[in-house]
Design a protein around this motif. Structure first.
Motif, mmCIF file in Angstrom:
data_model
loop_
_atom_site.group_PDB
_atom_site.id
_atom_site.type_symbol
_atom_site.label_atom_id
_atom_site.label_comp_id
_atom_site.label_asym_id
_atom_site.label_seq_id
_atom_site.Cartn_x
_atom_site.Cartn_y
_atom_site.Cartn_z
ATOM 1 N N ARG A 141 -31.899 36.612 -50.721
ATOM 2 C CA ARG A 141 -31.729 37.014 -52.118
ATOM 3 C C ARG A 141 -32.625 36.192 -53.040
ATOM 4 N NH1 ARG A 141 -28.399 41.721 -52.610
ATOM 5 N NH2 ARG A 141 -26.820 41.601 -50.960
ATOM 6 N N ARG A 142 -32.814 36.700 -54.252
ATOM 7 C CA ARG A 142 -33.596 36.005 -55.280
ATOM 8 C C ARG A 142 -32.613 35.288 -56.210
ATOM 9 N NH1 ARG A 142 -35.955 41.334 -57.617
ATOM 10 N NH2 ARG A 142 -33.719 41.752 -57.254
ATOM 11 N N LEU A 143 -32.711 33.961 -56.226
ATOM 12 C CA LEU A 143 -31.764 33.141 -56.968
ATOM 13 C C LEU A 143 -32.479 32.391 -58.079
ATOM 14 C CD1 LEU A 143 -29.913 31.621 -53.860
ATOM 15 C CD2 LEU A 143 -29.484 33.816 -55.007
ATOM 16 N N GLY A 144 -31.820 32.252 -59.216
ATOM 17 C CA GLY A 144 -32.442 31.584 -60.355
ATOM 18 C C GLY A 144 -31.579 30.487 -60.943
ATOM 19 N N ALA A 145 -32.251 29.518 -61.563
ATOM 20 C CA ALA A 145 -31.562 28.427 -62.250
ATOM 21 C C ALA A 145 -32.533 27.801 -63.239
ATOM 22 C CB ALA A 145 -31.066 27.373 -61.264
ATOM 23 N N MET A 146 -31.995 27.041 -64.150
ATOM 24 C CA MET A 146 -32.825 26.307 -65.104
ATOM 25 C C MET A 146 -33.477 25.129 -64.404
ATOM 26 S SD MET A 146 -31.627 24.621 -68.707
ATOM 27 C CE MET A 146 -32.674 23.512 -69.631
ATOM 28 N N ASP A 172 -31.228 30.815 -70.574
ATOM 29 C CA ASP A 172 -31.290 32.178 -71.098
ATOM 30 C C ASP A 172 -32.366 33.006 -70.401
ATOM 31 O OD1 ASP A 172 -29.238 31.573 -72.769
ATOM 32 O OD2 ASP A 172 -30.380 31.715 -74.629
ATOM 33 N N GLU A 173 -33.491 32.393 -70.075
ATOM 34 C CA GLU A 173 -34.551 33.129 -69.390
ATOM 35 C C GLU A 173 -34.097 33.562 -68.000
ATOM 36 O OE1 GLU A 173 -38.197 30.985 -69.278
ATOM 37 O OE2 GLU A 173 -38.422 30.892 -71.459
ATOM 38 N N ALA A 174 -33.411 32.685 -67.309
ATOM 39 C CA ALA A 174 -32.894 33.040 -65.988
ATOM 40 C C ALA A 174 -31.867 34.169 -66.094
ATOM 41 C CB ALA A 174 -32.272 31.815 -65.331
ATOM 42 N N SER A 175 -30.978 34.071 -67.059
ATOM 43 C CA SER A 175 -29.948 35.092 -67.237
ATOM 44 C C SER A 175 -30.564 36.435 -67.614
ATOM 45 C CB SER A 175 -28.956 34.651 -68.311
ATOM 46 O OG SER A 175 -28.319 33.446 -67.946
ATOM 47 N N GLY A 181 -32.728 42.780 -63.535
ATOM 48 C CA GLY A 181 -32.819 43.102 -62.118
ATOM 49 C C GLY A 181 -33.890 42.348 -61.355
ATOM 50 N N ARG A 182 -34.432 41.312 -61.953
ATOM 51 C CA ARG A 182 -35.466 40.522 -61.274
ATOM 52 C C ARG A 182 -34.873 39.415 -60.412
ATOM 53 N NH1 ARG A 182 -38.792 39.927 -66.939
ATOM 54 N NH2 ARG A 182 -39.628 42.064 -67.021
#
Length: 264
Positions: A141-146, A172-175, A181-182
């Motif tokens: 999966r593609r996971l994001g965080a600050m 906010d950019e990650a959210s 859907g990115r």
């Protein structure tokens, strides 16, 4: 016996007597009033209202703790940069200002047991098929965080081998990338993400999935009452009071005014 010899024997006897009799323990302070400093600029934890009165989760909690300790509670407002200095100079007796318990701060002051933490949480899209938050469940999966946060480090260390970890300049950019859907999931501070979800247009895009296992090595020990090291009796009073109001439900009554999830 010569006078000088008698004096020697007498002094030796007095010295032995002094060793045999334990020194009197210092009298414990009788706490009747506890002055608690807070910043007053960090809602919903501490802030000033329209009448310039201190309010917030920590203020309400502090009052409940003082009531449980049977002491008068006096809140004072202090700039963040002066909190530890003011405590050490006896301008007040305790700090309740969302001060995180760290080894660096422990070199200067003492802390009570934790009275709250900011839970980490995975957020996903409302229509997502993601069912778990373990590294296996999020494999591929593609996971994001600050970037430069404990959440980024956690994802990189535990998920980076089998998932794509993307880091952002701010939460906010990650959210937003999640909403578009990115990303398949973001990891962040539940309190901050809850605020983001209530902003309107994005509110329907996403939902919380679950919190990862809480690991102090990554997420810290939480936030405690800052105290002078010499005031061990007051630290014990706060520890007992925190445990007491958490056990009988008073803590949760206060918490529910500000958060709809557990922060213990």
């Amino acid at each position: 016996m010569a006078v000088s010899a008698w004096r020697s024997v007498g002094c030796a006897g007095l010295a032995l007597l002094a060793l045999a009799v334990p020194a009197a323990a210092p009298l414990a302070r009788e706490w009747r009033t506890v002055r608690i400093a807070t910043e007053g600029a960090y809602p919903p934890f501490n802030f000033t209202d329209a009448d310039n009165q201190l309010r917030g989760f920590e203020v309400d909690l502090g009052k409940a703790l003082c009531a449980r300790m049977k002491v008068e509670c006096v809140f004072v407002q202090e700039d963040w940069d002066n909190l530890i200095r003011g405590l050490r100079r006896d301008r007040f007796d305790a700090i309740m200002a969302s001060m995180e318990i760290t080894d660096e701060r422990r070199e200067r002051i003492a802390f009570s047991r934790r009275y709250y933490r900011t839970p980490p949480v995975f957020m996903i899209r409302t229509d997502s098929d993601v069912a778990g938050v373990s590294p296996e469940a999020l494999k591929g999966r593609r996971l994001g965080a600050m970037a430069d946060t404990v959440y980024a480090t956690y994802l990189q260390d535990l998920y980076g081998a089998d998932s794509t970890v993307r880091l952002y300049a701010n939460q906010d950019e990650a959210s937003l990338d999640l909403a578009l859907g990115r990303l398949d999931a973001v990891l962040g501070d539940r309190i901050a993400l809850s605020v983001w979800l209530k902003r309107g247009r994005e509110a329907s895009c996403c939902r919380f999935l679950a919190e990862p296992p809480f690991d102090p090595a990554y997420f810290g020990e939480g936030y405690g009452v800052g105290l002078r090291k010499k005031d061990d009796d007051l630290r014990q009073m706060f520890d007992d009071a925190i445990a007491s109001i958490q056990a009988d439900g008073v803590y949760d009554e206060i918490r529910a005014r500000y958060f709809d999830f557990d922060v213990k």
